[in-house]
Design an enzyme around this catalytic site. Structure first.
Site, PDB file in Angstrom:
ATOM      1  N   HIS A 271       0.825  -1.212   0.000  1.00 32.96           N
ATOM      2  CA  HIS A 271       0.000   0.000   0.000  1.00 32.96           C
ATOM      3  C   HIS A 271       0.861   1.266   0.000  1.00 32.96           C
ATOM      4  O   HIS A 271       0.709   2.103  -0.908  1.00 32.96           O
ATOM      5  CB  HIS A 271      -0.965  -0.014   1.184  1.00 32.96           C
ATOM      6  CG  HIS A 271      -1.624   1.304   1.447  1.00 32.96           C
ATOM      7  ND1 HIS A 271      -2.462   1.906   0.537  1.00 32.96           N
ATOM      8  CD2 HIS A 271      -1.543   2.155   2.514  1.00 32.96           C
ATOM      9  CE1 HIS A 271      -2.886   3.068   1.030  1.00 32.96           C
ATOM     10  NE2 HIS A 271      -2.347   3.235   2.226  1.00 32.96           N
TER      11      HIS A 271
ATOM     12  N   GLU B 172       1.117   5.427  12.784  1.00 32.63           N
ATOM     13  CA  GLU B 172      -0.214   4.968  13.203  1.00 32.63           C
ATOM     14  C   GLU B 172      -0.225   3.486  13.550  1.00 32.63           C
ATOM     15  O   GLU B 172      -0.831   3.076  14.534  1.00 32.63           O
ATOM     16  CB  GLU B 172      -1.227   5.190  12.065  1.00 32.63           C
ATOM     17  CG  GLU B 172      -1.805   6.578  11.986  1.00 32.63           C
ATOM     18  CD  GLU B 172      -2.832   6.646  10.864  1.00 32.63           C
ATOM     19  OE1 GLU B 172      -3.751   5.805  10.836  1.00 32.63           O
ATOM     20  OE2 GLU B 172      -2.711   7.542  10.011  1.00 32.63           O
ATOM     21  N   ASP B 173       0.433   2.687  12.718  1.00 31.28           N
ATOM     22  CA  ASP B 173       0.255   1.235  12.794  1.00 31.28           C
ATOM     23  C   ASP B 173       1.426   0.477  13.412  1.00 31.28           C
ATOM     24  O   ASP B 173       1.375  -0.743  13.542  1.00 31.28           O
ATOM     25  CB  ASP B 173       0.005   0.677  11.377  1.00 31.28           C
ATOM     26  CG  ASP B 173      -1.238   1.277  10.742  1.00 31.28           C
ATOM     27  OD1 ASP B 173      -2.119   1.729  11.498  1.00 31.28           O
ATOM     28  OD2 ASP B 173      -1.336   1.304   9.505  1.00 31.28           O
TER      29      ASP B 173
END
Length: 727
Positions: A71, A99-100
């Protein structure tokens, strides 16, 4: 916190250890495109960012089952297509790590520099707070992203590329989430792409949103377009061949491209104009690219000589570009068999801007058209900061931005000939605020094309607008019902909130002074120690806040007075209450009740409404019985002796049904120096008619003079003041 990963050796990014051939092929393509415009040392830094991101996301997979790193790599590929710099490409590869994963902004800054870290932070979402709704969290994140974008436009370019790939892979997501993301894309991200001039991306996001919001309609329309393509393509090809043959006879060398209307554009046209698919004829069109601006106009003349143009369908976006920098000549021609074909004529530079918008800055840096687009984009981004400064919350800011995202479609002129672009449906009030905030705040009237017009008149292309101001004028809350631009809406709201606070503070101070006077204490004699103790007990920062709360009805003056003096909070004894004087100019903290419309000379009472301030009624208002509650909510009020303003009042007349009677009534009212705000004719019988007027008068004496004048009209049978109106 994850341990800092060592900086990899300077080399191009290598495929991850996973034997995923699709990812390996994607990475190979990505590296090849990097080499077309970045320097070797920059390619090495991008390669290091890929390795860093791949390690951070290792073990993570998308809903589709693909490795997660595919992605960010796709997002970075889109930016490479725009030739964005190495900082932006690195940020795209790392845009989800904060974020992840456990990676921090500091780690990114240490490895890849502060610029890349700031870009990643701008795209990253905020943590959702406890008790925060999904809508509130989205508004907060959107506000953060837009403010980061105002500092660096690369933030939104990364986010748009991110949203594009998410939309392209949305099939793997559950249906409810798919529709929510698609709707958000259609309402926010597609308009942002349009506002930045990214035409290709704008159309693609619209198409994908339509596909996921209305999948059945999308499939049906797609099938219909394929079926119609064979029939209509032949006609378009004929027109194209005729144009290719005709233009050289005028000495014009051009590149001619066919183009097909997007499905969402067809669907929207069918809905807005209530057409069937067979009635949408302009599915196909031609785009003509020529060498310079004079040739654009020459080509237009040549085409109009070849085929008849459709009246009213010519638009000159070269002389007056769209707000996003778009320039072209648009015309619609009636071709063979009566089929209309839309033609766009532009130069190569205009074509670059039309397709890539603000991203063209990195593709065509020496193009003067790009510099002008950069200037316009910078102005828009600065306007976002201005909107944010006047909004009370992220949700309100998002609401203003949504309004502002719809590109101005109306072009009007100032008295000096300057062009102002406004959203479709804008009014002179929008125009006034577009010129300057002070012009908007002091606006009282306008002239459009030298004719006096209402402030709620909808402006049309080419109108010449002149705003008339007055030194002591202020925005009217009713303006919010018809302004269209985000700037006007935010400025009006900001002014009204400020005015309400100031007026409420002044009123609250007067109410508290009166309440203290009732129990034998003067407000001026309250010492600082007493106030400090009270403010600490109440958890309030200042006296002004207490006054404001009293003025808007959040606190009762009698209760505050007794707490200040550490007394019981019982209501004051009857008969001891003083009166608050009303001038009618206090602002929003004092409102004249719309149900009875009191005017100076009427006996009046005041009611404190929580959140509204003091509402003044006539003592015999029919609605008072419904409003009566606790005695402490009621305030004794009286009119100030000398009031210099006009008040609205309603009257009703029963008149004989004769020709010219309305003109006679209006003349009698004007003779008494009163203005007519509204007139309604109702209950018309064979011989009589009931006429209701809303007038402006200064006091009861003035009203009596108006009524006397009306009674002299022979056709008037009965006349009376109306007090029983719904508020």
């Amino acid at each position: 916190m994850a341990a800092r990963r060592p900086h990899p050796p300077a080399q191009a990014a290598q495929p991850p250890r996973s034997p995923d051939q699709a990812l390996a092929s994607q990475l190979e393509r990505f590296n090849a495109r990097l080499g077309t415009y970045l320097k070797p040392e920059e390619i090495a830094r991008v390669g290091a960012a890929f390795v860093f991101g791949d390690a951070a996301h290792r073990g993570q997979f998308r809903v589709s089952g693909a490795p997660y790193i595919s992605h960010p790599l796709s997002v970075a590929e889109t930016l490479v297509g725009w030739h964005l710099d190495a900082h932006a490409v690195i940020a795209a590869l790392l845009h989800d790590v904060m974020e992840d994963t456990a990676i921090t902004k500091t780690q990114i800054a240490d490895q890849f520099g502060k610029t890349a870290a700031e870009l990643v932070d701008g795209v990253s979402k905020l943590d959702r707070l406890e008790n925060q709704t999904l809508e509130e969290a989205q508004a907060e994140n959107f506000s953060k992203m837009l403010l980061a974008m105002a500092r660096d436009v690369r933030v939104i370019l990364i986010k748009l590329a991110d949203r594009l790939h998410n939309m392209q892979t949305l099939d793997a997501v559950r249906p409810e989430k798919r529709r929510r993301i698609a709707r958000e894309t259609l309402e926010i991200y597609a308009p942002i792409a349009n506002r930045l001039g990214l035409n290709f991306l704008f159309r693609e996001l619209q198409e994908l949103s339509f596909k996921h919001i209305n999948p059945m309609r999308y499939r049906v329309l797609e099938k219909a377009v394929k079926a119609a393509r064979g029939n209509r393509r032949g006609v378009v090809d004929k027109i194209r061949e005729a144009v290719e043959t005709h233009l050289p006879t005028w000495g014009i060398k051009a590149e001619i491209m066919g183009r097909e209307k997007h499905l969402f554009g067809i669907y929207r046209k069918m809905r807005e104009k209530h057409l069937t698919f067979s009635q949408v004829l302009d599915i196909y069109g031609l785009r003509i690219v020529v060498k310079d601006v004079p040739t654009c106009y020459l080509a237009l003349g040549a085409l109009h000589a070849l085929y008849n143009p459709v009246p009213g369908k010519f638009k000159d976006y070269i002389a007056i570009p769209k707000a996003n920098g778009y320039q072209s000549l648009h015309t619609t021609l009636i071709g063979p068999y009566g089929m209309p074909v839309e033609i766009q004529i532009r130069t190569q530079e205009m074509h670059n801007v039309a397709e890539s918008g603000v991203a063209s800055h990195w593709l065509y840096k020496d193009d003067p058209a790009i510099s002008e687009l950069q200037r316009k984009t910078h102005m828009w981004l600065q306007s976002l900061l201005e909107l944010q400064s006047t909004a009370d919350s992220s949700s309100e800011f998002l609401e203003h931005v949504k309004v502002d995202l719809f590109i101005g479609e109306v072009y009007v002129f100032t008295p000096k000939g300057k062009i102002i672009a406004l959203p479709k449906g804008s009014t002179p009030v929008d125009f006034a605020y577009a010129v300057h905030t002070d012009i908007g705040n002091r606006c009282v009237a306008c002239r459009i094309n030298l004719e006096p017009m209402s402030l709620r008149t909808e402006l049309r292309n080419g109108d010449r607008v002149e705003i008339i101001t007055a030194p002591h004028a202020s925005p009217n809350p009713a303006w919010l019902t018809y302004v269209r631009s985000a700037r006007a809406r935010s400025r009006i709201r900001h002014f009204l909130k400020t005015q309400q606070t100031e007026a409420a503070t002044h009123l609250g101070e007067r109410l508290l002074a009166r309440a203290l006077d009732e129990i034998g204490q003067a407000l001026s004699k309250m010492d600082k120690a007493t106030w400090d103790k009270f403010l600490k007990t109440e958890g309030t920062r200042s006296r002004k806040e207490i006054y404001t709360d009293i003025g808007i009805g959040k606190r009762l003056a009698a209760v505050v007075a007794r707490r200040l003096l550490a007394k019981e909070t019982s209501a004051p004894e009857a008969g001891k209450a003083g009166s608050i004087t009303i001038r009618g100019t206090e602002g929003m903290a004092v409102q004249i009740a719309g149900c009875c419309n009191p005017i100076p000379g009427d006996p009046i009472v005041g009611l404190i409404h929580k959140g509204q301030g003091l509402v003044v009624h006539t003592h015999d208002c029919p609605n008072l019985a419904k409003l009566r509650g606790d005695r402490v909510d009621w305030i004794n009020v009286e009119w100030e002796a000398d009031i210099d303003r006009l008040f609205e009042v309603s009257i009703q007349a029963l008149v004989q049904n004769r020709r010219g009677v309305l003109a006679k009534l209006a003349a009698a009212i004007a003779e008494a120096q009163s203005n007519i705000i509204d007139v309604r004719v109702a209950d018309k019988q064979d011989t009589t008619t009931t006429v209701s007027f809303t007038l402006e008068v200064s006091n009861r004496v003035h009203l009596a003079r108006v009524l006397r004048n009306l009674r002299t009209v022979p056709e008037v049978m009965r006349i009376a003041r109306l007090k029983d109106r719904k508020a």
